[in-house]
Write an enzyme that holds these catalytic residues in place. Structure first.
Site, PDB file in Angstrom:
ATOM      1  N   SER A 144       0.863  -1.241   0.122  1.00  0.00           N
ATOM      2  CA  SER A 144       0.037   0.021   0.467  1.00  0.00           C
ATOM      3  C   SER A 144       0.809   1.335  -0.057  1.00  0.00           C
ATOM      4  O   SER A 144       0.934   1.545  -0.940  1.00  0.00           O
ATOM      5  CB  SER A 144      -1.098  -0.346   1.377  1.00  0.00           C
ATOM      6  OG  SER A 144      -2.168   0.606   1.200  1.00  0.00           O
ATOM      7  N   ASP A 187      -6.001  -3.835  -3.020  1.00  0.00           N
ATOM      8  CA  ASP A 187      -4.626  -2.873  -1.666  1.00  0.00           C
ATOM      9  C   ASP A 187      -3.914  -4.145  -0.750  1.00  0.00           C
ATOM     10  O   ASP A 187      -4.602  -5.694  -0.374  1.00  0.00           O
ATOM     11  CB  ASP A 187      -5.799  -2.348  -0.514  1.00  0.00           C
ATOM     12  CG  ASP A 187      -4.323  -1.469  -0.094  1.00  0.00           C
ATOM     13  OD1 ASP A 187      -3.344  -1.753   0.537  1.00  0.00           O
ATOM     14  OD2 ASP A 187      -4.702  -0.414   0.104  1.00  0.00           O
TER      15      ASP A 187
END
Length: 587
Positions: A331, A445
């Site tokens: 991320s 993600d």
């Protein structure tokens, strides 16, 4: 626990195999990669390694094959199961071209009656091996460098050897002149040096093939300006699925950036790849750290706007002179980590992150929530502006980012392809940004499955890992959720640019891990840093200086508490604790 006395054991074994039982012992050779015996087979023979080295592997159902340790010249193998009268519990495979003596079980017991020291020394050896395998398998110490370009690579390998010696290890470079040497000579060289480097030039195919069989890991050395030649030697694991061939691409100092890496990756199929500049000492030093297990890997977790802490942590590492040899993250940790992996200075990293996330409002392109709260077009544009069309394979330092594959349910590790596409997938928080579709796979993600991917780093780097984890810090303001602003106040205040409060809930939910997962990930880090960015909301992209300072201070405190330089951590921990490593946390 005292180690076995090799002189006593070797003399006793020699008297048995080469003395009265010489007529009942048999001799044979194994080629590198060939098994001596497999787990489950009858243990009716004692084997003695005359030359070469063998590897011991544990094979269990539905589990990856585990490398347990090494059997060297002069040592017996198969003794535990033979003495116990049980089948072999592990498989043994030749790591090098090896010569073996074999003695049937009944002949061994007959001869052992006249060698009272033998059973005692065998017992010592078995206890020592059990302890050694509990602590972990031996690190590789013999490496091959095989040229895949017309220009010689001997000088490059010599620079690596000099850098290894500068680290305090002994090192020997072996070239084709050793082709006619006896097997015992190779054994002596390995025993007398910490590291041995074989080097084979492009016009030495027979020597290159021998090198590939004799080494623990193989480096193919090529040039990005050329196409890879065919029929290059390759080194693979021994039934354990490991890829033991790496790629080094050397480039002229006039080439500012690596290029053409994907062509070489497709041709060589390496486990890892490294970019070096001809004649640059720092690149030879980096390869020396890779060889000696002192290379440093940096892992940065996700955490939304709180991941600004990583910027301060990276600056503290640079100021302390800590080398960064591998970088990876999830991320926002991947977004920050890509900067130093591209060779950005601390100032460049600061400027580009400020421009992309602080001076803009990355989540302000709100959409009707059919797929996600935002269109993510603004984020995609910011990533394109920051990274352009860089292919991850062409990054100067080895780098990875992770995303979560909703199609397969597995972690996706990005090491090649467009960097900005990998970044977009790694930060595609479910419900906040639309997923990314790559090759028919739906990616979101990386923090959903692995917010702190130290395990991925351990597969690439045998040296120490520095990890900065933001998983534990508070990211959602309970007051905002208990007393949300009215719609019109939210719009008039400009808070809409950060996204509605539900964005905080979605972002925080995506980065949650179970205690067991978090503990396992953190245990992989040799230096664990846990900055406290204060009460900054996970989506508060304007609060920048405070988390950056928190990351800087936390990293400086962690480094100040270390007993030795970061690159030496795993070696000094093994020396102090007999194979274990030390983890240094800092808040």
């Amino acid at each position: 626990m005292a180690k076995p006395r090799p002189d006593t054991l070797e003399r006793a074994l020699a008297r048995i195999f080469e003395g009265r039982m010489i007529d009942r012992a048999s001799w044979f050779a194994l080629t590198g990669g060939e098994p001596l015996f497999l787990a489950g087979e009858p243990a009716d023979t004692l084997y003695l390694v005359r030359s070469g080295r063998l590897g011991v592997f544990r094979v269990e159902d539905a589990q990856p094959v585990q490398f347990l340790g090494v059997v060297r010249a002069g040592e017996p193998v198969g003794e535990m199961a033979m003495l116990a009268g049980t089948p072999h519990t592990a498989s043994v495979v030749a790591l090098r071209d090896s010569e073996i003596l074999a003695l049937p079980r009944d002949a061994f017991f007959e001869a052992a009656r006249s060698e009272p020291d033998l059973m005692v020394e065998l017992s010592r050896l078995m206890i020592h091996r059990a302890r050694e395998r509990t602590a972990g398998a031996a690190e590789p110490s013999v490496f091959g460098f095989v040229s895949a370009r017309p220009r010689p690579i001997r000088a490059f390998v010599e620079r690596i050897a000099a850098a290894i010696q500068a680290l305090g290890f002994s090192c020997k470079v072996i070239d084709q002149s050793a082709l006619t040497s006896a097997a015992e000579w190779f054994n002596r060289v390995e025993d007398d040096h910490d590291y041995v480097l074989y080097v084979a030039e492009l016009d030495q195919p027979a020597w290159a093939a021998l090198c590939a069989r004799q080494v623990d890991r193989l480096f193919v050395v090529g040039s990005g300006l050329l196409a890879p030649p065919r029929n290059l030697p390759h080194r693979t694991g021994f039934g354990d699925g490991r890829q033991l061939t790496d790629l080094i691409l050397l480039r002229d100092p006039r080439m500012t950036r690596p290029a053409n890496t994907r062509v070489w990756i497709d041709g060589v199929r390496p486990d890892r790849w490294f970019h070096c500049v001809e004649g640059v000492a720092s690149d030879a030093q980096r390869l020396a750290r890779v060889v000696t297990g002192t290379s440093v890997g940096l892992v940065l977790s996700g955490g939304g706007a709180r991941a600004y802490c990583h910027i301060g942590a990276v600056r503290a590492l640079h100021e302390a002179g800590v080398p960064l040899d591998f970088i990876g993250g999830a991320s926002m940790g991947a977004v920050v980590g890509a900067g130093p992996a591209l060779g950005w200075s601390d100032q460049e990293l600061d400027q580009k992150i400020r421009k992309a996330f602080v001076q803009s409002d990355p989540l302000s392109d709100l959409a009707f929530p059919l797929v996600a709260m935002t269109r993510a077009r603004k984020v995609a544009g910011l990533l394109e502006d920051a990274y352009g069309d860089i292919d991850m394979a062409d990054m100067p330092l080895p780098f990875f980012a992770v995303s979560s594959n909703l199609t397969s349910g597995k972690l996706e590790v990005h090491r090649t392809g467009l960097l900005r596409r990998a970044m977009r997938a790694s930060i595609a928080i479910p419900g906040v940004m639309p997923p990314v579709v790559m090759d028919g796979q739906v990616l979101v993600d990386g923090a959903v499955l692995r917010n702190f991917p130290t395990g991925v780093m351990r597969q690439l780097n045998s040296g120490p890992i520095v990890g900065v984890d933001m998983s534990q810090t508070r990211g959602v303001d309970p007051e905002t959720l208990q007393n949300p602003p009215s719609w019109w106040k939210w719009v008039l205040s400009g808070a809409w640019k950060r996204g509605p409060p539900i964005v905080s809930v979605l972002m925080r939910s995506a980065t949650l891990s179970t205690d067991a997962e978090m503990e396992q990930a953190r245990a992989q880090a040799d230096v664990l840093v846990l900055p406290d960015p204060g009460g900054a909301d996970i989506r508060d992209w304007k609060v920048y200086d405070q988390p950056v300072a928190a990351g800087y201070d936390a990293m400086r405190a962690a480094l100040a508490d270390l007993p030795c330089p970061v690159s030496d951590l795993r070696h000094c921990a093994k020396d102090a604790k007999g194979g274990s490593t030390t983890q240094t946390p800092a808040a």
